[in-house]
Structures are given as structure tokens and as C-alpha cells.
Design an enzyme around this catalytic site. Structure first.
Site, short mmCIF file in Angstrom:
data_model
loop_
_atom_site.label_atom_id
_atom_site.label_comp_id
_atom_site.label_asym_id
_atom_site.label_seq_id
_atom_site.Cartn_x
_atom_site.Cartn_y
_atom_site.Cartn_z
N LYS A 10 0.84 -1.20 0.00
CA LYS A 10 0.00 0.00 0.00
C LYS A 10 0.87 1.25 0.00
CE LYS A 10 -3.63 -2.65 2.21
NZ LYS A 10 -4.26 -3.09 3.46
N GLN A 44 -4.16 -1.52 9.69
CA GLN A 44 -4.09 -2.86 9.12
C GLN A 44 -4.68 -3.88 10.10
OE1 GLN A 44 -2.98 -3.59 5.93
NE2 GLN A 44 -3.72 -5.65 6.35
N ASP A 77 -10.53 2.92 4.24
CA ASP A 77 -10.90 1.50 4.15
C ASP A 77 -12.42 1.34 4.09
OD1 ASP A 77 -8.98 -0.42 3.84
OD2 ASP A 77 -8.46 -0.53 5.98
#
Ligand code: NAP
Length: 298
Positions: A54, A98, A121
Site C-alpha cells: 500500500k 491494518q 478503508d
């Protein structure tokens, strides 16, 4: 005839080129780049690899990337302190924590602490709700967003067709069902969402015009479980032992690719299918968040 393969790798490359132009424009008009912060708790190798990918994608597009690595033993309050700092930081437009998190930390408390406008997200309840009511301002979860993008860019009609989703997780299956049910491109489908308690899974998957599989079980879907001409999108990523590989494993999806390919009209590979699209959508969400935060400040 074997199915056409949609390359997520190729499509994601095209999307990145489009985003690169958007990032340049943002930098020119605002004077600083869109900024993405990734927060990694602990040192799980798979999570480290995801975060690295990412970060690399953000840097490659000319975004500002900050990687925060925290000890596995961190307390929930300490982690909340980091999130608060990032929420207030004008250089950061997107925050990604994460998953999974260690057991002493309540995942939902952390996800709800991220400012919805920086929730790239798309897991904050505000964004989940906005997405469910079809609000275009929603930051939607990257994986199902990537699947919709794949369908639309491949010219696959969802309108009026029967889409069957295998899996009902909060990050893939449920939002996937919601997007397919919504109106507009990539939506307007008749949707069935299945899960572990679904009886006779094959009777549902055989009805699918479009089959989206996100169960986390290698080769769950076999050729006898699909109808001829189906479009198959394989979200699953599973490690299976393979002594011929240097690492001792290979990655495989939830679909028995070789045999299902002989029955389907379109299929996505693993790796090189939904995975690269997920990262491209994260970048797209970061640019979208940066633009809307900038508009809100103007
Ligand atoms: P998850 O949270 O474990 O959810 C799996 C879902 O599949 C659950 O809803 C489960 O049902 C259902 N399920 C499991 N076995 C099933 C079966 N035999 N029949 C019907 N339903 C079944 O996993 P996830 O996070 O959604 O991820 C799913 C897969 O996608 C994993 O392989 C993951 O690595 C992959 N993934 C890939 C990407 C990408 O970018 N390519 C992104 C995210 C996830 P219950 O709810 O009833 O338990």
C-alpha cells in the site's frame, strides 16, 4: 471454450495512470499531495507485506505516505492516541489501520475512532451506512469496490441479473451484496448472499449469472457448482503448501480455476485478479478523501 480472463493487474495499472493525473492536479491546486497513513500493530509477516504494498502504491502515485509501526503490546488507549493525532494532521487525508489487531484491542473501537472523512478503508459505521443508502460521498470498502470496478470496466452487465455472493464478512461479502443491490452501474442486480450455514450451497451458486466468491476456502467452488457462461470473480486468497515453490506455498483463490474456467464465460485469476484492484481502490479512496477534505476546508 475456456473463459476470458480479466486481469486485475492490467486494469489496476490503467486506474493508477488515471489516478496519477488526479494526484498531480490535486498537488498543483492545493500545494501538497494527498497523504495516506498506514498503522501496523505487531509484526505479522502477511500484514507487513500488505502495508508495504500500500505504501509503495501511494508513493508511486506521488502521494505522501506515512507508515506507523507499533509494538504488539500497545494498549487500546495508546493506539487511540495515535488515531487522534492522525485525525488532526492536515498532511494526512487517509488513515488505514491494518487488520487483524491483537486481542487486547477492540477492533470496532479503533475503526470508529478514525474520522469518517479519512476512513479510506470504508469500515466506519458512518461510511457503511452512507454506502448502504447509495450516498456517493461514502468511502466504500476497497475490495467490493474493486470488484464493481472490474465488472463495469469489463462491460459486464449486472442490471437485472442474478448475482450470488459467497461469504458475508463485514469487509467483503456484506458490502458486496449491498453494492450489487444498489442502483446504477455495477448495481441493479438480484442478489443472493450465502454463508457457512447456507444449505446446499451449490443449488445457489448454480443459479448465478455472476458469482462472487469470498469465503477463504481453496477450491470451494468446483465446475459442477456453476452454470455454463457464468461470470466468476474470485476474491479468495489462500496459502496452500507447495514444495516446488521457494517459499513452500503458493497463493490460490476460492475457485478451482482450471476446471471452472472451462464452464464460465469470464473468470478472474488469483493472484492478479481482485488483489491489485483492492489496492487501486485504496488509492482512489485516498484521492477522493483528500479532495473532499480540501473542499470542506475551502
Ligand atoms: P472472513 O471474514 O473469514 O469471511 C468468510 C465468509 O465466508 C464468512 O461469511 C463465512 O461464513 C463464509 N464461508 C466460509 N466458508 C464457507 C462455505 N463453505 N460456504 C459458504 N460460506 C462460507 O473472510 P473475508 O475477510 O471476507 O475474506 C474472504 C477471502 O477473501 C479470504 O480468502 C481473504 O484472504 C480474501 N480477501 C481478499 C482480498 C483481496 O484484496 N483480494 C481482500 C479481502 C479478503 P460465516 O459468516 O457464516 O462464517
Amino acid at each position: 471454450m475456456a473463459a476470458e480472463i480479466i486481469s486485475g493487474t492490467e486494469m489496476a495499472r490503467t486506474i493508477r495512470e488515471e489516478l496519477r493525473i488526479g494526484v498531480e492536479e490535486f498537488k498543483r491546486s492545493v500545494g501538497r499531495p494527498p497523504g495516506l497513513a498506514t498503522v501496523l500493530v505487531g509484526s505479522d509477516p502477511a500484514s507487513q507485506a500488505y502495508v508495504r504494498m500500500k505504501k509503495r502504491a501511494a508513493v508511486d502515485l506521488g502521494m505522501y505516505s506515512r507508515q506507523i509501526e507499533l509494538d504488539r503490546e500497545i494498549t487500546e488507549d495508546e493506539l487511540l492516541g495515535w488515531i487522534e493525532g492522525l485525525n488532526a494532521d492536515p498532511d494526512i487525508h487517509g488513515i488505514l489501520v491494518q487488520l487483524p489487531l491483537p486481542p487486547q484491542i477492540r477492533k470496532n473501537r479503533i475503526l470508529e475512532a478514525i474520522h469518517p472523512a479519512k476512513d479510506v478503508d470504508g469500515f466506519h459505521p458512518i461510511n457503511v451506512g452512507r454506502m448502504a443508502v447509495g450516498d456517493p460521498a461514502a468511502l466504500a470498502p476497497c475490495t467490493p469496490l474493486g470488484v464493481v470496478e472490474m465488472l463495469v470496466r469489463s462491460g459486464i452487465q449486472t442490471r437485472g441479473r442474478h448475482a450470488v455472493v459467497v461469504g458475508r464478512s463485514d469487509i467483503v461479502g456484506k458490502p458486496m451484496g449491498s453494492m450489487l443491490l444498489g442502483t446504477g452501474p455495477g448495481g441493479d442486480a438480484t442478489v443472493t448472499v450465502t454463508h457457512i450455514l447456507t444449505q446446499d450451497l451449490a443449488s445457489h451458486t448454480r443459479m448465478a449469472d455472476i458469482l462472487i466468491v469470498a469465503a477463504g476456502h481453496p477450491s470451494l467452488i468446483t465446475a459442477d457448482m456453476v452454470k455454463p457462461g457464468v461470470v466468476v470473480i474470485d476474491v479468495g486468497v489462500n496459502r496452500v503448501a507447495d514444495s516446488s515453490r521457494e517459499k513452500g506455498y503458493r497463493l490460490t483463490g476460492d475457485v478451482a480455476f482450471d476446471e471452472v474456467r472451462e464452464v464460465a464465460s469470464v473468470i478472474t485469476p488469483v493472484p492478479g485478479g481482485v488483489g491489485p484492484m483492492t489496492i487501486a481502490m485504496l488509492m482512489s479512496n485516498t484521492l477522493k478523501a483528500a479532495r473532499s477534505l480540501n473542499r470542506a476546508m475551502a
